[in-house]
Write a protein that holds these residues in place. Structure first.
Motif: not given
Length: 161
Positions: A40-53, A145-149
């Protein structure tokens, strides 16, 4: 509900969260170490990754076709947090996903968040989604993932970004 179908549901509900700019599967984000999950990428550029098991429903065999959906009473509604505040807290994203999933399908019996558990679990952020058919899906906080990375700076270490 099996992981691939849940992944599609999670992509659909995550797209509607406030401040979300883009949602992709982990495969679309070129992360192939985990077969199911979302970024998930937010408007700030930050992303959060979520694994599904998952833990399959009793008697379910993944090598066969998925059986009919088992529905029941809707999961308890949850308040959706403010995702426009900065810095964006991982716990807020976790709770927003919990609220969205709880409201998304009458196959969902309950949703619990990891960050509210005592004692704290090994994976600090995530969801346990229980279904009326007896299956449980776990949405594990995988990385940020920080904004810009373009790639995560760490896995399973999810501070505010």
């Amino acid at each position: 509900m099996r992981p691939p179908r849940f992944e599609a549901l999670l992509v659909n509900v995550a797209k509607d969260l406030p401040g979300v700019q883009r949602v992709a599967t982990l495969a679309q984000a070129e992360h192939t170490a985990h077969p199911n999950g979302i970024a998930i990428q937010f408007a700030s550029g930050a992303q959060f990754w979520w694994q599904i098991t998952a833990v399959s429903a009793p008697g379910d065999v993944y090598s066969t076709e998925e059986g009919p959906a088992v529905t029941g009473p809707s999961a308890e509604p949850r308040p959706a947090p403010d995702l426009t505040a900065q810095p964006l807290r991982t716990a807020a994203v976790e709770e927003a996903l919990a609220a969205a999933v709880a409201a998304a399908s009458d196959e969902v019996a309950s949703v619990d968040t990891f960050s509210n558990r005592t004692p704290a679990p090994a994976i600090g952020y995530g969801l346990a989604v229980r279904f009326h058919n007896g299956a449980t899906i776990f949405v594990n906080g995988l990385a940020h993932v920080r904004a810009g990375a373009t790639r995560p700076s760490g896995y399973l270490n999810l501070p505010a970004v």
